[in-house]
Write a protein that holds these residues in place. Structure first.
Motif, mmCIF file in Angstrom:
data_model
loop_
_atom_site.group_PDB
_atom_site.id
_atom_site.type_symbol
_atom_site.label_atom_id
_atom_site.label_comp_id
_atom_site.label_asym_id
_atom_site.label_seq_id
_atom_site.Cartn_x
_atom_site.Cartn_y
_atom_site.Cartn_z
ATOM 1 N N SER A 127 -23.920 136.384 -61.814
ATOM 2 C CA SER A 127 -24.699 137.265 -62.689
ATOM 3 C C SER A 127 -24.422 138.734 -62.395
ATOM 4 N N GLY A 128 -24.868 139.598 -63.294
ATOM 5 C CA GLY A 128 -24.705 141.038 -63.120
ATOM 6 C C GLY A 128 -25.278 141.542 -61.804
ATOM 7 N N PRO A 129 -26.556 141.220 -61.506
ATOM 8 C CA PRO A 129 -27.123 141.642 -60.221
ATOM 9 C C PRO A 129 -26.338 141.105 -59.015
ATOM 10 N N ASP A 130 -25.843 139.866 -59.110
ATOM 11 C CA ASP A 130 -25.038 139.306 -58.017
ATOM 12 C C ASP A 130 -23.806 140.157 -57.750
ATOM 13 N N ILE A 131 -23.100 140.512 -58.849
ATOM 14 C CA ILE A 131 -21.867 141.299 -58.707
ATOM 15 C C ILE A 131 -22.175 142.646 -58.067
ATOM 16 N N LEU A 132 -23.265 143.299 -58.524
ATOM 17 C CA LEU A 132 -23.654 144.589 -57.953
ATOM 18 C C LEU A 132 -24.048 144.436 -56.478
ATOM 19 N N GLY A 133 -24.805 143.401 -56.159
ATOM 20 C CA GLY A 133 -25.256 143.172 -54.782
ATOM 21 C C GLY A 133 -24.102 142.910 -53.840
ATOM 22 N N TYR A 134 -23.167 142.048 -54.245
ATOM 23 C CA TYR A 134 -22.010 141.754 -53.401
ATOM 24 C C TYR A 134 -21.118 142.992 -53.243
ATOM 25 N N SER A 135 -20.962 143.761 -54.333
ATOM 26 C CA SER A 135 -20.160 144.993 -54.250
ATOM 27 C C SER A 135 -20.804 145.986 -53.289
ATOM 28 N N ALA A 136 -22.130 146.123 -53.393
ATOM 29 C CA ALA A 136 -22.848 147.034 -52.502
ATOM 30 C C ALA A 136 -22.700 146.585 -51.047
ATOM 31 N N ALA A 137 -22.840 145.281 -50.804
ATOM 32 C CA ALA A 137 -22.708 144.748 -49.438
ATOM 33 C C ALA A 137 -21.308 144.997 -48.892
ATOM 34 N N THR A 146 -27.106 154.411 -53.547
ATOM 35 C CA THR A 146 -27.373 154.461 -54.988
ATOM 36 C C THR A 146 -27.164 153.083 -55.615
ATOM 37 N N MET A 147 -26.077 152.402 -55.190
ATOM 38 C CA MET A 147 -25.825 151.038 -55.678
ATOM 39 C C MET A 147 -26.966 150.098 -55.279
ATOM 40 N N TRP A 148 -27.385 150.176 -53.999
ATOM 41 C CA TRP A 148 -28.483 149.321 -53.529
ATOM 42 C C TRP A 148 -29.773 149.613 -54.284
ATOM 43 N N LEU A 149 -29.998 150.896 -54.600
ATOM 44 C CA LEU A 149 -31.212 151.271 -55.335
ATOM 45 C C LEU A 149 -31.215 150.632 -56.726
ATOM 46 N N PHE A 150 -30.085 150.727 -57.438
ATOM 47 C CA PHE A 150 -29.984 150.093 -58.751
ATOM 48 C C PHE A 150 -30.131 148.567 -58.639
ATOM 49 N N TYR A 151 -29.522 148.008 -57.593
ATOM 50 C CA TYR A 151 -29.641 146.559 -57.357
ATOM 51 C C TYR A 151 -31.103 146.178 -57.142
ATOM 52 N N ILE A 191 -33.783 147.768 -58.134
ATOM 53 C CA ILE A 191 -34.513 147.906 -59.394
ATOM 54 C C ILE A 191 -34.216 146.707 -60.302
ATOM 55 N N TRP A 192 -32.938 146.312 -60.334
ATOM 56 C CA TRP A 192 -32.483 145.215 -61.208
ATOM 57 C C TRP A 192 -33.153 143.890 -60.832
ATOM 58 N N ILE A 193 -33.184 143.594 -59.519
ATOM 59 C CA ILE A 193 -33.786 142.312 -59.106
ATOM 60 C C ILE A 193 -35.268 142.488 -58.761
ATOM 61 N N ASN A 194 -35.784 143.704 -58.936
ATOM 62 C CA ASN A 194 -37.205 143.994 -58.728
ATOM 63 C C ASN A 194 -37.655 143.695 -57.289
ATOM 64 N N ASN A 195 -36.870 144.212 -56.328
ATOM 65 C CA ASN A 195 -37.177 144.018 -54.908
ATOM 66 C C ASN A 195 -37.626 145.351 -54.304
#
Lengths: 88, 88
Positions: free
Chosen positions: A2-12, B48-53, B55-59
């Motif tokens: 999913s979109g959030p997964d891709i962003l999360g893995y990229s951020a990590a 910034t990426m983690w912040l958007f992440y 917000i996206w997953i509401n954590n």
């Protein structure tokens, strides 16, 4: 994925490389007077906590990222102790 | 709250303060030649990426920790640009 997964893995993935430019710079220039020892001690202890947390909840992303970051924090502590005159 | 929860929240709380000793040290000493600009640019973009992440997953833990870390990364970029002679 999913979109959030891709962003999360990229951020990590990017998180892993945060300390690398500092390690390379200090390694090359052999100068760490301006680098905060406390920052990297906090980072090292903190990554150890995250590693135990990742093992506890069985989350491989947390385990892998922190296992990769710990040697860089450790390297910065060693480089600071070797090349830093002032410690703070 | 479970054991892993306590460890995770403690780790997140400590993460927030990772950059603070460096900000204080550079602020006081007005010297950042040994500090890597690239490290704090990566950290700023990454938070910034983690912040958007978050917000996206509401954590809210991810949102709060990264909202608190961004000003410190931003401060280090500004301090490096002001007090660092060499940029790398």
């Amino acid at each position: 994925m999913s979109g959030p997964d891709i962003l999360g893995y990229s951020a990590a993935a990017l998180t892993v490389f945060t300390f690398l430019p500092q390690v390379i710079k200090t390694w090359r220039e052999k100068s760490a007077a301006d680098v905060s020892l406390n920052m990297f001690i906090i980072a090292f202890l903190n990554q150890t906590m995250w590693l135990f947390y990742g093992i506890w909840i069985n989350n491989w992303v947390i385990i892998v990222t922190n296992s990769l970051m710990l040697p860089m924090s450790g390297a910065m502590i060693a480089l600071k102790l070797k090349y830093g005159k002032k410690t703070s």
